[in-house]
Design a protein around this motif. Structure first.
Motif, PDB file in Angstrom:
ATOM      1  N   HIS A  68       0.833  -1.192   0.000  1.00 15.73           N
ATOM      2  CA  HIS A  68       0.000   0.000   0.000  1.00 15.73           C
ATOM      3  C   HIS A  68       0.874   1.250   0.000  1.00 15.73           C
ATOM      4  N   LYS A  69       0.326   2.322  -0.550  1.00 22.37           N
ATOM      5  CA  LYS A  69       1.060   3.583  -0.576  1.00 22.37           C
ATOM      6  C   LYS A  69       0.104   4.751  -0.342  1.00 22.37           C
ATOM      7  N   ASN A  70       0.650   5.828   0.229  1.00 13.32           N
ATOM      8  CA  ASN A  70      -0.128   7.026   0.521  1.00 13.32           C
ATOM      9  C   ASN A  70       0.367   8.208  -0.304  1.00 13.32           C
ATOM     10  N   SER A  71       1.011   7.912  -1.416  1.00 13.11           N
ATOM     11  CA  SER A  71       1.456   8.959  -2.335  1.00 13.11           C
ATOM     12  C   SER A  71       1.438   8.377  -3.743  1.00 13.11           C
ATOM     13  N   THR A  72       1.775   9.195  -4.723  1.00  9.57           N
ATOM     14  CA  THR A  72       1.824   8.716  -6.095  1.00  9.57           C
ATOM     15  C   THR A  72       3.029   7.808  -6.352  1.00  9.57           C
ATOM     16  N   ASN A  73       3.994   7.812  -5.448  1.00  6.79           N
ATOM     17  CA  ASN A  73       5.274   7.156  -5.716  1.00  6.79           C
ATOM     18  C   ASN A  73       5.481   5.907  -4.870  1.00  6.79           C
ATOM     19  N   THR A  74       5.439   4.757  -5.504  1.00 11.57           N
ATOM     20  CA  THR A  74       5.672   3.485  -4.810  1.00 11.57           C
ATOM     21  C   THR A  74       6.995   3.478  -4.073  1.00 11.57           C
ATOM     22  N   PHE A  75       8.001   4.102  -4.648  1.00 10.81           N
ATOM     23  CA  PHE A  75       9.347   4.053  -4.075  1.00 10.81           C
ATOM     24  C   PHE A  75       9.373   4.570  -2.645  1.00 10.81           C
ATOM     25  N   THR A  76       8.540   5.554  -2.330  1.00  7.73           N
ATOM     26  CA  THR A  76       8.574   6.163  -0.998  1.00  7.73           C
ATOM     27  C   THR A  76       7.718   5.427   0.022  1.00  7.73           C
ATOM     28  N   SER A  77       6.953   4.435  -0.402  1.00  6.25           N
ATOM     29  CA  SER A  77       6.051   3.752   0.527  1.00  6.25           C
ATOM     30  C   SER A  77       6.837   2.926   1.539  1.00  6.25           C
ATOM     31  N   VAL A  78       6.253   2.774   2.717  1.00  5.57           N
ATOM     32  CA  VAL A  78       6.897   2.002   3.783  1.00  5.57           C
ATOM     33  C   VAL A  78       7.121   0.555   3.335  1.00  5.57           C
ATOM     34  N   ASP A  79       6.121  -0.025   2.684  1.00  7.27           N
ATOM     35  CA  ASP A  79       6.240  -1.412   2.232  1.00  7.27           C
ATOM     36  C   ASP A  79       7.393  -1.589   1.262  1.00  7.27           C
ATOM     37  N   PHE A  80       7.521  -0.656   0.309  1.00  6.87           N
ATOM     38  CA  PHE A  80       8.592  -0.819  -0.674  1.00  6.87           C
ATOM     39  C   PHE A  80       9.959  -0.555  -0.059  1.00  6.87           C
ATOM     40  N   GLN A  81      10.052   0.395   0.841  1.00 10.04           N
ATOM     41  CA  GLN A  81      11.340   0.670   1.475  1.00 10.04           C
ATOM     42  C   GLN A  81      11.838  -0.549   2.251  1.00 10.04           C
ATOM     43  N   CYS A 100       2.374   7.709 -11.456  1.00 13.43           N
ATOM     44  CA  CYS A 100       2.839   6.640 -10.566  1.00 13.43           C
ATOM     45  C   CYS A 100       3.905   5.751 -11.187  1.00 13.43           C
ATOM     46  N   ILE A 101       3.744   5.393 -12.463  1.00 12.98           N
ATOM     47  CA  ILE A 101       4.732   4.528 -13.117  1.00 12.98           C
ATOM     48  C   ILE A 101       6.054   5.264 -13.292  1.00 12.98           C
ATOM     49  N   MET A 102       6.005   6.459 -13.842  1.00 15.25           N
ATOM     50  CA  MET A 102       7.235   7.198 -14.111  1.00 15.25           C
ATOM     51  C   MET A 102       7.972   7.557 -12.822  1.00 15.25           C
ATOM     52  N   GLN A 103       7.253   8.004 -11.794  1.00 11.71           N
ATOM     53  CA  GLN A 103       7.912   8.367 -10.542  1.00 11.71           C
ATOM     54  C   GLN A 103       8.609   7.159  -9.917  1.00 11.71           C
ATOM     55  N   PHE A 104       7.921   6.041  -9.899  1.00  3.62           N
ATOM     56  CA  PHE A 104       8.505   4.819  -9.337  1.00  3.62           C
ATOM     57  C   PHE A 104       9.728   4.389 -10.137  1.00  3.62           C
ATOM     58  N   ALA A 105       9.591   4.350 -11.456  1.00  9.60           N
ATOM     59  CA  ALA A 105      10.684   3.888 -12.306  1.00  9.60           C
ATOM     60  C   ALA A 105      11.909   4.790 -12.196  1.00  9.60           C
ATOM     61  N   LEU A 106      11.702   6.098 -12.219  1.00  9.59           N
ATOM     62  CA  LEU A 106      12.832   7.028 -12.157  1.00  9.59           C
ATOM     63  C   LEU A 106      13.528   6.973 -10.805  1.00  9.59           C
ATOM     64  N   CYS A 107      12.759   6.920  -9.729  1.00  7.87           N
ATOM     65  CA  CYS A 107      13.370   6.858  -8.403  1.00  7.87           C
ATOM     66  C   CYS A 107      14.118   5.546  -8.199  1.00  7.87           C
ATOM     67  N   LEU A 108      13.496   4.454  -8.623  1.00 11.46           N
ATOM     68  CA  LEU A 108      14.165   3.162  -8.479  1.00 11.46           C
ATOM     69  C   LEU A 108      15.433   3.113  -9.317  1.00 11.46           C
ATOM     70  N   ASN A 109      15.371   3.613 -10.540  1.00 12.17           N
ATOM     71  CA  ASN A 109      16.553   3.595 -11.400  1.00 12.17           C
ATOM     72  C   ASN A 109      17.659   4.473 -10.834  1.00 12.17           C
ATOM     73  N   ALA A 110      17.285   5.613 -10.246  1.00 14.93           N
ATOM     74  CA  ALA A 110      18.285   6.483  -9.617  1.00 14.93           C
ATOM     75  C   ALA A 110      18.937   5.787  -8.421  1.00 14.93           C
ATOM     76  N   TRP A 111      18.137   5.040  -7.665  1.00 11.51           N
ATOM     77  CA  TRP A 111      18.684   4.278  -6.531  1.00 11.51           C
ATOM     78  C   TRP A 111      19.663   3.218  -7.026  1.00 11.51           C
ATOM     79  N   LEU A 112      19.323   2.544  -8.117  1.00 17.72           N
ATOM     80  CA  LEU A 112      20.230   1.547  -8.688  1.00 17.72           C
ATOM     81  C   LEU A 112      21.528   2.195  -9.157  1.00 17.72           C
TER      82      LEU A 112
END
Length: 209
Positions: A106-119, A142-154
């Motif tokens: 579950h997430k409380n923002s548009t960005n999966t990357f920042t959700s507690v579950d994903f972290q 939601c897709i672009m924010q998640f993908a860009l943040c995850l790719n930046a983390w990688l």
């Protein structure tokens, strides 16, 4: 399928599914509040349901669903109309995808990357996977924010073997005349993700595909 011009989509080819290495598939926000009902839904997004089912039927890797689940009062509602409130039908995965839901974040923002579950997943389970496939809606939010943040983390952690992969037949965004053109925003988000090192493919091909 992401709504784009014919000339745009012809630039992309399908990826052989056998090329996926230790994959995990994230299905983001394929929930009633974006597909079937509520202030932010667009029924045309439902056209991605069957391609997503076709991909998940291959059982090529672990699948995790991600769903908006907002408290009745949340900061995001300063920017968007109230939607996908916890405990409502809007926050539930669409019925057609219920058989595939074995794990749900579950997430409380548009960005999966920042959700507690994903972290938590990032810290504990990310080393198990190499290819990260992202499906769902909305492509430019939601897709672009998640993908860009995850790719930046990688990039930050120099994870050179890992790839973020977006299949175009499994994503889309919403359309509102004179406000948010689905074709324009799909093409923008795809170009943006690709320019930042994310692999965009038309879909997957190969045995049983």
């Amino acid at each position: 399928m992401a709504r784009t011009s014919d000339a745009f989509i012809q630039k992309y080819t399908k990826m052989d599914i056998a090329q996926l290495k230790d994959p995990i598939i994230f299905v983001v926000d394929m929930i009633n509040g974006f597909v079937k009902e509520g202030a932010l839904h667009d029924e045309a997004i439902s056209k991605t349901i069957q391609p997503i089912c076709d991909l998940l039927d291959k059982e090529v890797g672990r699948t995790i669903f991600v769903a908006d689940a907002h408290p009745p009062k949340t900061r995001e509602f300063l920017s968007y109309p109230s939607h996908c409130v916890i405990g409502t039908r809007e926050s539930e995965v669409v019925e057609e995808l219920h058989p595939y839901v074995h794990e749900l974040f579950h997430k409380n923002s548009t960005n999966t990357f920042t959700s507690v579950d994903f972290q938590q997943f990032l810290k504990e389970r990310m080393p198990m996977y190499q290819d990260i496939v992202i499906c769902g809606c909305c492509s430019d939010i939601c897709i672009m924010q998640f993908a860009l943040c995850l790719n930046a983390w990688l990039n930050e952690h120099n994870e050179t073997k890992k790839r973020v992969i977006i299949p175009m037949d499994c994503i889309d965004t919403y359309h509102i005349d004179d406000v948010h053109d689905a074709v324009e925003w799909n093409e923008f988000s795809i170009r943006n993700m690709e320019a930042n090192g994310i692999q965009v493919v038309a879909g997957f091909k190969g045995e049983n595909c």
